[in-house]
Design a protein around this motif. Structure first.
Motif, mmCIF file in Angstrom:
data_model
loop_
_atom_site.group_PDB
_atom_site.id
_atom_site.type_symbol
_atom_site.label_atom_id
_atom_site.label_comp_id
_atom_site.label_asym_id
_atom_site.label_seq_id
_atom_site.Cartn_x
_atom_site.Cartn_y
_atom_site.Cartn_z
ATOM 1 N N THR A 1 0.870 -1.249 0.086
ATOM 2 C CA THR A 1 -0.073 -0.063 -0.047
ATOM 3 C C THR A 1 0.889 1.239 -0.128
ATOM 4 N N GLN A 2 0.262 2.378 -0.272
ATOM 5 C CA GLN A 2 1.045 3.529 -0.427
ATOM 6 C C GLN A 2 1.552 4.048 1.071
ATOM 7 N N GLN A 3 0.538 3.447 1.876
ATOM 8 C CA GLN A 3 0.794 3.803 3.302
ATOM 9 C C GLN A 3 2.103 2.885 4.023
ATOM 10 N N GLU A 4 2.216 1.731 3.428
ATOM 11 C CA GLU A 4 3.449 0.906 3.902
ATOM 12 C C GLU A 4 4.567 1.425 3.354
ATOM 13 N N ILE A 5 4.543 1.946 2.251
ATOM 14 C CA ILE A 5 5.946 2.608 1.460
ATOM 15 C C ILE A 5 5.833 3.888 2.315
ATOM 16 N N ALA A 6 5.154 4.468 2.516
ATOM 17 C CA ALA A 6 5.317 5.871 3.301
ATOM 18 C C ALA A 6 6.089 5.824 4.668
ATOM 19 N N ASP A 7 5.492 4.833 5.410
ATOM 20 C CA ASP A 7 6.047 4.290 6.805
ATOM 21 C C ASP A 7 7.472 3.813 6.511
ATOM 22 N N ALA A 8 7.799 2.877 5.781
ATOM 23 C CA ALA A 8 9.103 2.580 5.390
ATOM 24 C C ALA A 8 10.047 3.328 5.017
ATOM 25 N N VAL A 9 9.791 4.526 4.303
ATOM 26 C CA VAL A 9 10.503 5.674 3.818
ATOM 27 C C VAL A 9 10.581 6.710 4.503
ATOM 28 N N GLY A 10 9.563 6.906 5.645
ATOM 29 C CA GLY A 10 9.458 8.006 6.667
ATOM 30 C C GLY A 10 8.820 9.244 6.168
ATOM 31 N N VAL A 11 7.660 9.258 5.440
ATOM 32 C CA VAL A 11 6.825 9.984 4.944
ATOM 33 C C VAL A 11 5.309 10.003 4.926
ATOM 34 N N LYS A 12 4.665 10.863 4.937
ATOM 35 C CA LYS A 12 3.239 10.609 4.742
ATOM 36 C C LYS A 12 2.837 10.129 3.677
ATOM 37 N N ARG A 13 1.323 9.305 3.585
ATOM 38 C CA ARG A 13 1.031 8.788 2.509
ATOM 39 C C ARG A 13 0.892 9.582 1.447
ATOM 40 N N LEU A 14 0.359 10.989 1.675
ATOM 41 C CA LEU A 14 0.326 12.006 0.609
ATOM 42 C C LEU A 14 1.429 12.114 -0.250
ATOM 43 N N ALA A 15 2.575 12.045 0.166
ATOM 44 C CA ALA A 15 4.120 12.069 -0.414
ATOM 45 C C ALA A 15 4.032 11.024 -1.400
ATOM 46 N N VAL A 16 3.674 9.831 -0.721
ATOM 47 C CA VAL A 16 3.816 8.857 -1.876
ATOM 48 C C VAL A 16 2.859 9.051 -3.107
#
Length: 103
Positions: free
Chosen positions: A37-52
């Protein structure tokens, strides 16, 4: 110019390619191929989902230090899912890329 100098210059060019982001659509294809999910990517990279979301739409690009982590993730996904790393121009464009509903 000697051959070793030429080789050093070529190596420098190739090293720079490791820091290149794939097109936005390929970013999304890689994520979807991995069933992330976009949220999983965001969490792993250290940003908010909106950034992804914005990165996948091509509205923005990640900045350091997230950029290196995101590129590393995409490179690893491309190795695991090479078919998703190819931009498929024949497939339908998502509504968000066509601007549907936007004025």
């Amino acid at each position: 110019m000697s051959d070793p100098d030429r080789l050093k210059r070529v190596d420098a060019l190739l090293e720079g390619l490791d820091d290149v982001l794939p097109p936005p659509r390929v970013r999304a294809q890689l994520r979807l191929a991995a069933n992330l999910t976009q949220q999983e990517i965001a969490d792993a990279v250290g940003v908010k989902r909106l950034a992804v979301v914005r990165w996948e739409l091509g509205k923005s690009n990640p900045r350091r230090p997230q950029r290196q982590a995101y590129i590393h993730l995409l490179n690893q996904l491309a190795k695991r899912f090479p078919e998703a790393a190819v931009l498929d121009l024949s497939s339908a464009t998502p509504a968000s890329e066509r601007g549907v509903g936007m004025t």
